[in-house]
Motif scaffolding. Sequence first.
Motif, PDB file in Angstrom:
ATOM      1  N   ILE A  15       1.116 -31.122  -9.016  1.00 57.50           N
ATOM      2  CA  ILE A  15       1.306 -29.679  -9.035  1.00 57.50           C
ATOM      3  C   ILE A  15       0.897 -29.112  -7.689  1.00 57.50           C
ATOM      4  CG2 ILE A  15       0.566 -27.523 -10.101  1.00 57.50           C
ATOM      5  CD1 ILE A  15       0.125 -29.103 -12.666  1.00 57.50           C
ATOM      6  N   GLU A  16       1.721 -28.228  -7.175  1.00 61.96           N
ATOM      7  CA  GLU A  16       1.446 -27.594  -5.893  1.00 61.96           C
ATOM      8  C   GLU A  16       1.594 -26.090  -6.075  1.00 61.96           C
ATOM      9  OE1 GLU A  16       4.310 -27.806  -2.437  1.00 61.96           O
ATOM     10  OE2 GLU A  16       2.757 -29.230  -1.810  1.00 61.96           O
ATOM     11  N   VAL A  17       0.552 -25.327  -5.728  1.00 64.92           N
ATOM     12  CA  VAL A  17       0.582 -23.874  -5.848  1.00 64.92           C
ATOM     13  C   VAL A  17       0.765 -23.290  -4.460  1.00 64.92           C
ATOM     14  CG1 VAL A  17      -0.673 -21.819  -6.603  1.00 64.92           C
ATOM     15  CG2 VAL A  17      -0.912 -23.969  -7.862  1.00 64.92           C
ATOM     16  N   GLY A  18       1.790 -22.433  -4.297  1.00 66.42           N
ATOM     17  CA  GLY A  18       2.083 -21.829  -2.997  1.00 66.42           C
ATOM     18  C   GLY A  18       1.272 -20.572  -2.746  1.00 66.42           C
ATOM     19  N   ARG A  19       1.534 -19.934  -1.601  1.00 63.37           N
ATOM     20  CA  ARG A  19       0.799 -18.730  -1.197  1.00 63.37           C
ATOM     21  C   ARG A  19       1.035 -17.557  -2.133  1.00 63.37           C
ATOM     22  NH1 ARG A  19       2.978 -19.365   4.583  1.00 63.37           N
ATOM     23  NH2 ARG A  19       1.928 -21.279   5.156  1.00 63.37           N
ATOM     24  N   SER A  20       2.242 -17.348  -2.554  1.00 63.85           N
ATOM     25  CA  SER A  20       2.565 -16.206  -3.416  1.00 63.85           C
ATOM     26  C   SER A  20       2.562 -16.602  -4.893  1.00 63.85           C
ATOM     27  CB  SER A  20       3.920 -15.624  -3.025  1.00 63.85           C
ATOM     28  OG  SER A  20       4.920 -16.612  -3.189  1.00 63.85           O
ATOM     29  N   SER A  21       1.648 -17.465  -5.257  1.00 60.06           N
ATOM     30  CA  SER A  21       1.477 -17.950  -6.634  1.00 60.06           C
ATOM     31  C   SER A  21       2.709 -18.658  -7.172  1.00 60.06           C
ATOM     32  CB  SER A  21       1.079 -16.818  -7.571  1.00 60.06           C
ATOM     33  OG  SER A  21      -0.150 -16.268  -7.180  1.00 60.06           O
ATOM     34  N   THR A  22       3.530 -19.210  -6.296  1.00 61.68           N
ATOM     35  CA  THR A  22       4.649 -20.015  -6.757  1.00 61.68           C
ATOM     36  C   THR A  22       4.139 -21.413  -7.077  1.00 61.68           C
ATOM     37  OG1 THR A  22       5.212 -20.657  -4.502  1.00 61.68           O
ATOM     38  CG2 THR A  22       6.345 -18.742  -5.408  1.00 61.68           C
ATOM     39  N   VAL A  23       4.652 -21.957  -8.144  1.00 61.21           N
ATOM     40  CA  VAL A  23       4.211 -23.268  -8.603  1.00 61.21           C
ATOM     41  C   VAL A  23       5.394 -24.221  -8.525  1.00 61.21           C
ATOM     42  CG1 VAL A  23       3.241 -24.565 -10.533  1.00 61.21           C
ATOM     43  CG2 VAL A  23       2.530 -22.211 -10.148  1.00 61.21           C
ATOM     44  N   ALA A  24       5.110 -25.436  -8.064  1.00 62.52           N
ATOM     45  CA  ALA A  24       6.153 -26.458  -7.979  1.00 62.52           C
ATOM     46  C   ALA A  24       5.540 -27.817  -8.270  1.00 62.52           C
ATOM     47  CB  ALA A  24       6.787 -26.461  -6.599  1.00 62.52           C
ATOM     48  N   PHE A  25       6.370 -28.722  -8.764  1.00 64.90           N
ATOM     49  CA  PHE A  25       5.983 -30.119  -8.911  1.00 64.90           C
ATOM     50  C   PHE A  25       6.554 -30.859  -7.710  1.00 64.90           C
ATOM     51  CE2 PHE A  25       5.958 -28.682 -13.347  1.00 64.90           C
ATOM     52  CZ  PHE A  25       4.711 -29.139 -13.737  1.00 64.90           C
TER      53      PHE A  25
END
Length: 109
Positions: A15-25
């Motif tokens: 799981i990777e959380v971006g700067r603007s609270s975007t979440v991606a696998f």
Amino acid sequence: MAAQFCPTCANLLIIEVGRSSTVAFRCRTCPYIYKVQEKLTAKHPMPRKEVDDVLGGSDAWKDVDQCDAQCPNCSHSRAYFKQMQTRSADEPMTIFYRCTQCANNWKEG
């Protein structure tokens, strides 16, 4: 729900959380990224285990002695008591009480 494994190389996705609270696998070994577009939730209710009564239940108090001890719940002056070794052998025994009137349990020591 998104796959937990990379469809390209079959490695586990992190799981990777971006700067603007975007979440991606994201895959650690290849450039595969799965962006989460919606909120993902899943509930898995776990069955509760039955808790054993460490004092032995109501049958364990059937043949024990009584003493003068004031109940902290109802202030009755008589209680059943029994001693158990709950700590190491060089420590004193713990005394457990049960009120003869309201069946409240408490311990001393």
